[in-house]
Scaffold this motif. Structure first.
Motif, PDB file in Angstrom:
ATOM      1  N   LEU A   1       0.841  -1.187   0.000  1.00 23.75           N
ATOM      2  CA  LEU A   1       0.000   0.000   0.000  1.00 23.75           C
ATOM      3  C   LEU A   1       0.880   1.242   0.000  1.00 23.75           C
ATOM      4  O   LEU A   1       1.862   1.323   0.737  1.00 23.75           O
ATOM      5  CB  LEU A   1      -0.918   0.007   1.215  1.00 23.75           C
ATOM      6  CG  LEU A   1      -1.937  -1.128   1.263  1.00 23.75           C
ATOM      7  CD1 LEU A   1      -2.672  -1.114   2.593  1.00 23.75           C
ATOM      8  CD2 LEU A   1      -2.912  -1.041   0.104  1.00 23.75           C
ATOM      9  N   PHE A   2       0.523   2.227  -0.828  1.00 22.12           N
ATOM     10  CA  PHE A   2       1.339   3.426  -0.979  1.00 22.12           C
ATOM     11  C   PHE A   2       1.563   4.129   0.352  1.00 22.12           C
ATOM     12  O   PHE A   2       2.668   4.532   0.675  1.00 22.12           O
ATOM     13  CB  PHE A   2       0.701   4.383  -1.998  1.00 22.12           C
ATOM     14  CG  PHE A   2       1.568   5.563  -2.338  1.00 22.12           C
ATOM     15  CD1 PHE A   2       2.625   5.423  -3.222  1.00 22.12           C
ATOM     16  CD2 PHE A   2       1.340   6.803  -1.772  1.00 22.12           C
ATOM     17  CE1 PHE A   2       3.440   6.496  -3.545  1.00 22.12           C
ATOM     18  CE2 PHE A   2       2.152   7.884  -2.086  1.00 22.12           C
ATOM     19  CZ  PHE A   2       3.201   7.729  -2.974  1.00 22.12           C
ATOM     20  N   TYR A   3       0.508   4.248   1.160  1.00 24.29           N
ATOM     21  CA  TYR A   3       0.651   4.968   2.428  1.00 24.29           C
ATOM     22  C   TYR A   3       1.530   4.223   3.424  1.00 24.29           C
ATOM     23  O   TYR A   3       1.968   4.801   4.423  1.00 24.29           O
ATOM     24  CB  TYR A   3      -0.715   5.299   3.039  1.00 24.29           C
ATOM     25  CG  TYR A   3      -1.506   4.105   3.520  1.00 24.29           C
ATOM     26  CD1 TYR A   3      -2.472   3.525   2.714  1.00 24.29           C
ATOM     27  CD2 TYR A   3      -1.276   3.546   4.774  1.00 24.29           C
ATOM     28  CE1 TYR A   3      -3.195   2.429   3.138  1.00 24.29           C
ATOM     29  CE2 TYR A   3      -2.000   2.456   5.214  1.00 24.29           C
ATOM     30  CZ  TYR A   3      -2.954   1.895   4.390  1.00 24.29           C
ATOM     31  OH  TYR A   3      -3.660   0.817   4.808  1.00 24.29           O
TER      32      TYR A   3
ATOM     33  N   GLY B   1      11.340   7.548   0.950  1.00 24.29           N
ATOM     34  CA  GLY B   1      12.183   7.176  -0.177  1.00 24.29           C
ATOM     35  C   GLY B   1      11.486   6.205  -1.120  1.00 24.29           C
ATOM     36  O   GLY B   1      11.603   6.307  -2.341  1.00 24.29           O
ATOM     37  N   GLU B   2      10.748   5.252  -0.544  1.00 26.54           N
ATOM     38  CA  GLU B   2      10.003   4.296  -1.367  1.00 26.54           C
ATOM     39  C   GLU B   2       8.899   5.003  -2.151  1.00 26.54           C
ATOM     40  O   GLU B   2       8.657   4.695  -3.321  1.00 26.54           O
ATOM     41  CB  GLU B   2       9.414   3.196  -0.483  1.00 26.54           C
ATOM     42  CG  GLU B   2      10.459   2.263   0.096  1.00 26.54           C
ATOM     43  CD  GLU B   2       9.915   1.332   1.171  1.00 26.54           C
ATOM     44  OE1 GLU B   2      10.503   0.260   1.345  1.00 26.54           O
ATOM     45  OE2 GLU B   2       8.918   1.687   1.850  1.00 26.54           O
ATOM     46  N   ARG B   3       8.262   5.971  -1.531  1.00 26.06           N
ATOM     47  CA  ARG B   3       7.230   6.742  -2.239  1.00 26.06           C
ATOM     48  C   ARG B   3       7.837   7.501  -3.411  1.00 26.06           C
ATOM     49  O   ARG B   3       7.221   7.619  -4.472  1.00 26.06           O
ATOM     50  CB  ARG B   3       6.543   7.719  -1.285  1.00 26.06           C
ATOM     51  CG  ARG B   3       5.620   7.059  -0.321  1.00 26.06           C
ATOM     52  CD  ARG B   3       4.975   8.055   0.609  1.00 26.06           C
ATOM     53  NE  ARG B   3       4.165   7.356   1.591  1.00 26.06           N
ATOM     54  CZ  ARG B   3       3.304   7.950   2.382  1.00 26.06           C
ATOM     55  NH1 ARG B   3       3.144   9.255   2.332  1.00 26.06           N
ATOM     56  NH2 ARG B   3       2.608   7.253   3.242  1.00 26.06           N
ATOM     57  N   GLN B   4       9.051   8.019  -3.203  1.00 29.72           N
ATOM     58  CA  GLN B   4       9.708   8.740  -4.294  1.00 29.72           C
ATOM     59  C   GLN B   4       9.988   7.806  -5.470  1.00 29.72           C
ATOM     60  O   GLN B   4       9.821   8.179  -6.628  1.00 29.72           O
ATOM     61  CB  GLN B   4      10.998   9.395  -3.814  1.00 29.72           C
ATOM     62  CG  GLN B   4      10.726  10.606  -2.952  1.00 29.72           C
ATOM     63  CD  GLN B   4      12.004  11.313  -2.527  1.00 29.72           C
ATOM     64  OE1 GLN B   4      12.989  10.683  -2.190  1.00 29.72           O
ATOM     65  NE2 GLN B   4      11.958  12.618  -2.558  1.00 29.72           N
ATOM     66  N   LYS B   5      10.394   6.590  -5.167  1.00 26.42           N
ATOM     67  CA  LYS B   5      10.656   5.619  -6.231  1.00 26.42           C
ATOM     68  C   LYS B   5       9.378   5.301  -7.006  1.00 26.42           C
ATOM     69  O   LYS B   5       9.383   5.240  -8.235  1.00 26.42           O
ATOM     70  CB  LYS B   5      11.250   4.330  -5.649  1.00 26.42           C
ATOM     71  CG  LYS B   5      12.663   4.481  -5.149  1.00 26.42           C
ATOM     72  CD  LYS B   5      13.148   3.168  -4.561  1.00 26.42           C
ATOM     73  CE  LYS B   5      14.561   3.275  -4.026  1.00 26.42           C
ATOM     74  NZ  LYS B   5      15.041   1.974  -3.527  1.00 26.42           N
ATOM     75  N   VAL B   6       8.281   5.091  -6.280  1.00 26.58           N
ATOM     76  CA  VAL B   6       7.005   4.790  -6.937  1.00 26.58           C
ATOM     77  C   VAL B   6       6.542   6.002  -7.750  1.00 26.58           C
ATOM     78  O   VAL B   6       6.013   5.857  -8.860  1.00 26.58           O
ATOM     79  CB  VAL B   6       5.938   4.338  -5.912  1.00 26.58           C
ATOM     80  CG1 VAL B   6       4.566   4.246  -6.554  1.00 26.58           C
ATOM     81  CG2 VAL B   6       6.332   2.999  -5.292  1.00 26.58           C
ATOM     82  N   SER B   7       6.776   7.198  -7.241  1.00 26.29           N
ATOM     83  CA  SER B   7       6.399   8.407  -7.987  1.00 26.29           C
ATOM     84  C   SER B   7       7.209   8.526  -9.273  1.00 26.29           C
ATOM     85  O   SER B   7       6.678   8.943 -10.306  1.00 26.29           O
ATOM     86  CB  SER B   7       6.602   9.649  -7.117  1.00 26.29           C
ATOM     87  OG  SER B   7       5.718   9.612  -6.023  1.00 26.29           O
TER      88      SER B   7
END
Length: 135
Positions: free
Chosen positions: A47-49, A54-60
């Motif tokens: 889940l994104f949240y 850093g992981e969110r930046q990669k997914v973005s």
């Protein structure tokens, strides 16, 4: 999830949820390729949240790949990245140069500025001046 983050790049009118996401095999392959390119394939299914910054930046970044973006606007792109992720990010940015991407980044990270050796514009508040890098 990680793949939904990538899928947002394909489905910009509707953000897919677990129940409503309907990607065909071509979209799935594209999402997987984008996640792989962004070094985020291991995040697929999360889940994104629940992801770290850093992981969110990669997914973005994977999302940008899915959108076939040619211009990236980055605000403090190395924040929340550990040392290894920062190195990966720098390598990804170097690859983008070869793929005809344009990147505009705002950063205080001198290491990234030095490593990427891009054209830079620096703003100095105290002196109220602007410095441009030489070409």
């Amino acid at each position: 999830t990680g793949e939904e983050g990538g899928a947002k790049g394909l489905h910009t009118k509707q953000i897919p949820s677990k129940k409503s996401a309907k990607n065909d095999k071509k979209d799935d392959a594209r999402i997987d390729e984008a996640l792989k390119k962004a070094d985020a394939l291991n995040l697929k299914g999360r889940l994104f949240y629940s992801l770290s910054g850093g992981e969110r930046q990669k997914v973005s970044l994977a999302r940008c790949y899915c959108q076939n973006a040619k211009i990236l606007l980055l605000d403090e792109p190395s924040s929340y990245l550990d040392l290894q992720s920062k190195k990966t990010f720098i390598n990804q940015m170097k690859k983008l140069e070869q793929e005809d991407f344009s990147v505009i980044a705002v950063t205080h990270d001198e290491e990234i500025i030095k490593e990427l050796n891009w054209k830079t514009v620096r703003f100095f508040e105290k002196e109220k001046s602007i410095e441009k890098s030489e070409e």
